[in-house]
Design a protein around this motif. Structure first.
Motif, PDB file in Angstrom:
ATOM      1  N   ALA A 174      96.890  34.513  81.031  1.00 46.06           N
ATOM      2  CA  ALA A 174      98.314  34.493  80.690  1.00 46.06           C
ATOM      3  C   ALA A 174      98.570  33.274  79.828  1.00 46.06           C
ATOM      4  O   ALA A 174      97.885  32.253  79.953  1.00 46.06           O
ATOM      5  CB  ALA A 174      99.177  34.453  81.949  1.00 46.06           C
ATOM      6  N   VAL A 175      99.542  33.377  78.959  1.00 46.08           N
ATOM      7  CA  VAL A 175      99.866  32.232  78.117  1.00 46.08           C
ATOM      8  C   VAL A 175     100.339  31.084  78.991  1.00 46.08           C
ATOM      9  O   VAL A 175     101.005  31.285  80.013  1.00 46.08           O
ATOM     10  CB  VAL A 175     100.939  32.619  77.072  1.00 46.08           C
ATOM     11  CG1 VAL A 175     102.277  32.904  77.734  1.00 46.08           C
ATOM     12  CG2 VAL A 175     101.074  31.542  76.008  1.00 46.08           C
ATOM     13  N   ALA A 176      99.938  29.861  78.648  1.00 45.33           N
ATOM     14  CA  ALA A 176     100.343  28.686  79.415  1.00 45.33           C
ATOM     15  C   ALA A 176     101.859  28.528  79.365  1.00 45.33           C
ATOM     16  O   ALA A 176     102.514  28.872  78.374  1.00 45.33           O
ATOM     17  CB  ALA A 176      99.656  27.445  78.865  1.00 45.33           C
ATOM     18  N   SER A 177     102.412  27.981  80.430  1.00 51.08           N
ATOM     19  CA  SER A 177     103.872  27.904  80.562  1.00 51.08           C
ATOM     20  C   SER A 177     104.512  26.994  79.527  1.00 51.08           C
ATOM     21  O   SER A 177     105.721  27.052  79.314  1.00 51.08           O
ATOM     22  CB  SER A 177     104.233  27.413  81.965  1.00 51.08           C
ATOM     23  OG  SER A 177     103.668  26.129  82.198  1.00 51.08           O
ATOM     24  N   TYR A 178     103.708  26.145  78.864  1.00 50.33           N
ATOM     25  CA  TYR A 178     104.246  25.223  77.872  1.00 50.33           C
ATOM     26  C   TYR A 178     104.016  25.685  76.438  1.00 50.33           C
ATOM     27  O   TYR A 178     104.626  25.200  75.501  1.00 50.33           O
ATOM     28  CB  TYR A 178     103.628  23.836  78.051  1.00 50.33           C
ATOM     29  CG  TYR A 178     102.121  23.859  78.134  1.00 50.33           C
ATOM     30  CD1 TYR A 178     101.338  23.932  76.986  1.00 50.33           C
ATOM     31  CD2 TYR A 178     101.478  23.827  79.365  1.00 50.33           C
ATOM     32  CE1 TYR A 178      99.954  23.973  77.052  1.00 50.33           C
ATOM     33  CE2 TYR A 178     100.094  23.865  79.447  1.00 50.33           C
ATOM     34  CZ  TYR A 178      99.339  23.938  78.296  1.00 50.33           C
ATOM     35  OH  TYR A 178      97.973  23.992  78.373  1.00 50.33           O
ATOM     36  N   SER A 179     103.097  26.626  76.223  1.00 51.12           N
ATOM     37  CA  SER A 179     102.631  26.980  74.882  1.00 51.12           C
ATOM     38  C   SER A 179     103.715  27.681  74.069  1.00 51.12           C
ATOM     39  O   SER A 179     104.310  28.668  74.506  1.00 51.12           O
ATOM     40  CB  SER A 179     101.404  27.884  74.991  1.00 51.12           C
ATOM     41  OG  SER A 179     100.839  28.152  73.735  1.00 51.12           O
ATOM     42  N   SER A 180     103.973  27.182  72.867  1.00 48.39           N
ATOM     43  CA  SER A 180     105.035  27.726  72.016  1.00 48.39           C
ATOM     44  C   SER A 180     104.680  29.128  71.518  1.00 48.39           C
ATOM     45  O   SER A 180     103.539  29.404  71.137  1.00 48.39           O
ATOM     46  CB  SER A 180     105.268  26.809  70.815  1.00 48.39           C
ATOM     47  OG  SER A 180     105.741  25.551  71.222  1.00 48.39           O
ATOM     48  N   HIS A 181     105.687  30.003  71.487  1.00 46.47           N
ATOM     49  CA  HIS A 181     105.511  31.368  70.998  1.00 46.47           C
ATOM     50  C   HIS A 181     105.864  31.464  69.509  1.00 46.47           C
ATOM     51  O   HIS A 181     106.593  30.639  68.969  1.00 46.47           O
ATOM     52  CB  HIS A 181     106.434  32.345  71.741  1.00 46.47           C
ATOM     53  CG  HIS A 181     106.227  32.389  73.219  1.00 46.47           C
ATOM     54  ND1 HIS A 181     105.065  31.994  73.828  1.00 46.47           N
ATOM     55  CD2 HIS A 181     107.055  32.818  74.224  1.00 46.47           C
ATOM     56  CE1 HIS A 181     105.176  32.171  75.135  1.00 46.47           C
ATOM     57  NE2 HIS A 181     106.374  32.655  75.404  1.00 46.47           N
TER      58      HIS A 181
END
Length: 737
Positions: free
Chosen positions: A308-315
């Motif tokens: 899953a994408v990390a909770s901080y990683s910008s989309h």
């Protein structure tokens, strides 16, 4: 954020100067003025009281924990076999010992780069040896750190040693003196430079052969107006121009850590809290690779269990809807080098750590490709290979959170070695008005993927202030199509106006990479590359990558059914059963010679020349489907050359074939097979077998004597069968269709 209070000059100044490191988002957000503002809201006396209580409790607990550990046979702290460090910190209300543990989510493991190392699943001995990578950052790394002192050089004249640059460089090339800090390309060399003149310096480095550079920094996100997010601005265009004019050079950037920080009040899709539309500056290039951070689990065989994408990683997306970020890598709790001392380390997280993991894994792919082909891939090929082979996550197709998925270096390396057999990696060009087509056969049971990638030229468009402008940055719009029986399959695409929706298949008008996925493909397909409109410069170089299909009908099985004849006084002719789409490698030597003579033949016969009358010779040969895919050698046989032969030495009693080997003698049939193989040979009841995949995974084992082995549950491909008996062992390949 209300930007009405910022003057135009102030906004302009912020855009030019507010560049910061991406992995340390907490530091980035906590400027001195913000810290002072937070402190003004605290009850200082209450906070001091809590601090005092915690301090006294810590002192007492240390005594209690030591006694508890001694009474229960526990250790206060230790380093586990997986490298994680643990320490007893508390005792639960139910008496459970509570340990803190590092969560070492190694970037080489997540990207599967470790499978290329000596002893890895592919065991290729690839580690970056002789390869060079560039790192631009806020300053230079501590070049004298024990992990890379002789393999890191200063790229400019800066003297400012930077903590962020040091940790980034360590994650890429650290030797592994401290094993858990080993970099992904731990034998590579690196150029370390600060960011002040990054574009100028990269041009020089690329002109001198630099293939990859890492940039774990970007425009500070809390100081810019909302229209900057996702926009294709001048700095993105500048970098695209560099990459177009240096087509072997690829820039890798970090997506940033702003997902939850609410910087964009007017995203192209959704609410600010959804985390979309946060990419800035050179993160929006067409030709570079932008990296998201992922939280994932990898099993012992290198398979992605979950991600899953990390909770901080910008989309993403970009405003024109391009698929950004491109790829995802590990950014969680990575132990790396620290600038405070030559033997110091620390643990870091963020997309700043995910990006260098991807950069150095791609460096390993370039090393491997060069080893097999004597040349490097163009940047469009390397980028296409990485996106083509990524592990898809969640819904099928790409998304604006992790791009095309989690990087799978192992799968990419397998595509390289299987090129022209079960995969195709083609670099071609398309002239104005032309189309390019090839016909391939799908390999039953394998995933069929076809991708096109290209380095796009720059155009006239640059966004200078329009919020969420959807004007495409793409200049040369290539198209890939796969056709069978007049049914046309289309590539994946996304819609920025519905950024959280799953990908659909259609005509992609914005991305310089397109991929088509076919489920349960069977039969023959035509892959076509074409273009829309007028091509800038009337030509476009592109890279075509195909997996799960081939243009070859070759089977990598050892030659058989030999005949031998001679019409010359110093030569003999050998022939064997023909094998389609193959060439053959023949090795022969005089019995007591050390060196083999090698001949290649595109036909199923060869002439062995310069033979001495009365000499005894040894011969063996194998089938080559490509330069990288080949069968086992036949068993070596010997013959005595007596001038002009009138009898076939393979049939004449005096010239009976002699096996030149003291190893076990057995045969396997049928080969290739579809459902089972049978082992034949003088094997005892003590003999047993093992079947290992091409990646080194043990799949089956059991008794070997008179044994029929079911292999219908194996996927198509190459396998190694090994027989063990009384301390001896012998292996051979077989093919499962």
């Amino acid at each position: 954020m209300d930007y009405s209070r910022l003057s135009p000059n102030r906004v302009y100044s912020c855009v030019l100067m507010a560049i910061t490191m991406l992995s340390l988002s907490a530091i980035q957000a906590q400027s001195k003025s913000k810290i002072q503002h937070i402190q003004s809201k605290y009850n200082k006396s209450a906070l001091a009281k809590v601090q005092d209580e915690f301090s006294r409790d810590f002192t007492k607990k240390d005594i209690t924990l030591r006694a508890f550990a001694k009474n229960n046979g526990l250790k206060i702290s230790e380093t586990l076999n997986d490298g994680n460090q643990i320490e007893l910190v508390d005792i639960g209300a139910d008496g459970t010992p509570l340990y803190y543990s590092t969560f070492s989510d190694n970037s080489s493991m997540v990207s599967r780069a470790n499978t290329l190392y000596t002893g890895g699943a592919l065991d290729l001995g690839i580690s970056g040896q002789g390869m060079k990578v560039g790192v631009w950052d806020a300053g230079i790394a501590l070049l004298t750190h024990q992990e890379y002192s002789s393999r890191a050089i200063e790229g400019d004249n800066t003297s400012e040693i930077n903590a962020h640059a040091t940790m980034v460089l360590g994650s890429m090339i650290a030797k592994g003196i401290k094993s858990q800090a080993k970099g992904v390309a731990y034998n590579a060399t690196a150029i370390s430079s600060d960011w002040k003149a990054d574009k100028v310096e990269v041009i020089t480095a690329a002109a001198n052969g630099l293939l990859l550079s890492n940039h774990s920094y970007g425009i500070r996100p809390d100081f810019v107006p909302d229209w900057y997010f996702g926009a294709y601005i001048q700095v993105a265009k500048d970098w695209d121009r560099i990459m177009y004019n240096a087509p072997y050079y690829l820039m890798v950037t970090a997506a940033g850590n702003s997902q939850k920080l609410k910087f964009n009040d007017a995203p192209i899709y959704g609410k600010t809290t959804d985390g979309f539309d946060l990419l800035l500056g050179f993160s929006t290039t067409k030709n570079g690779i932008n990296v998201a951070a992922v939280e994932s689990e990898i099993d012992n065989n290198g398979n992605l269990v979950n991600a899953a994408v990390a909770s901080y990683s910008s989309h993403g997306p970009t405003d024109d809807g391009r698929i950004k970020p491109d790829i995802a890598g590990c950014g969680a709790n990575i132990l790396s080098t620290q600038s405070s001392g030559e033997k110091n380390y620390d643990t870091y997280s963020g997309t700043s750590m995910a990006a260098p993991g991807i950069t150095s894994a791609m460096l390993l792919l370039q090393e491997y490709y060069d080893r097999l082909n004597g040349d490097f891939m163009k940047a469009s090929t390397l980028k296409g290979l990485v996106l083509h082979s990524a592990d898809d996550v969640a819904a099928p197709g790409p998304d604006y959170k992790m791009g095309w998925g989690v990087m799978n270096t192992k799968k990419a390396a397998e595509l390289i070695v299987n090129n022209e057999y079960s995969s195709l990696i083609i670099e071609e060009s398309l002239a104005q008005g032309e189309t390019y087509s090839i016909t391939v056969d799908a390999r039953v049971g394998e995933e069929f993927l076809a991708s096109v990638s290209w380095t796009d030229p720059v155009g006239d468009f640059v966004n200078k202030g329009e919020l969420n402008s959807m004007t495409p940055a793409l200049v040369n719009d290539l198209d890939i199509r796969v056709t069978k029986n007049n049914v046309v399959s289309l590539p994946w695409k996304l819609d920025p106006r519905n950024a959280n929706a799953a990908a659909v298949k259609g005509d992609n008008l914005v991305d310089p990479f397109e991929k088509i996925q076919l489920d349960n493909a069977t039969g023959t397909y035509t892959i076509t590359i074409s273009h829309k409109g007028k091509l800038t410069n009337e030509n476009q170089v592109f890279s075509l990558i195909v997996s799960g299909a081939s243009t070859s009908k070759c089977n990598a099985i050892s030659p058989s059914e030999f005949t031998m004849s001679s019409t010359y006084s110093d030569a003999i002719d050998i022939s064997w059963e023909a094998i389609a789409d193959s060439f053959f490698e023949v090795q022969y030597k005089k019995e007591n010679d050390v060196e083999w003579n090698t001949k290649f033949s595109e036909t199923n016969d060869v002439s062995l020349e310069n033979l001495v009358n009365g000499g005894t010779y040894i011969v063996k040969l194998r089938t080559n489907c490509t330069t990288n895919i080949f069968s086992e050698y036949t068993e070596a046989f010997k013959f005595t050359f007596d001038g002009v032969l009138t009898d076939d030495p393979f049939k004449a009693e005096a010239q009976e074939v002699v096996v030149i080997s003291d190893k076990l003698k057995f045969s396997v049939h049928p080969n290739p097979t579809t459902d089972q193989i049978t082992i034949d040979g003088p094997l005892s009841d003590n003999a047993y077998y093992s079947i290992v995949s091409s990646t080194g995974t043990l799949l089956k084992k059991g008794k070997a004597k008179y044994n029929d082995i079911q292999v219908d549950d194996l996927s198509s491909g190459f396998y190694s069968l090994t027989i063990f008996e009384d301390g001896e062992q012998q292996s051979m390949k077989f093919i499962k269709n």
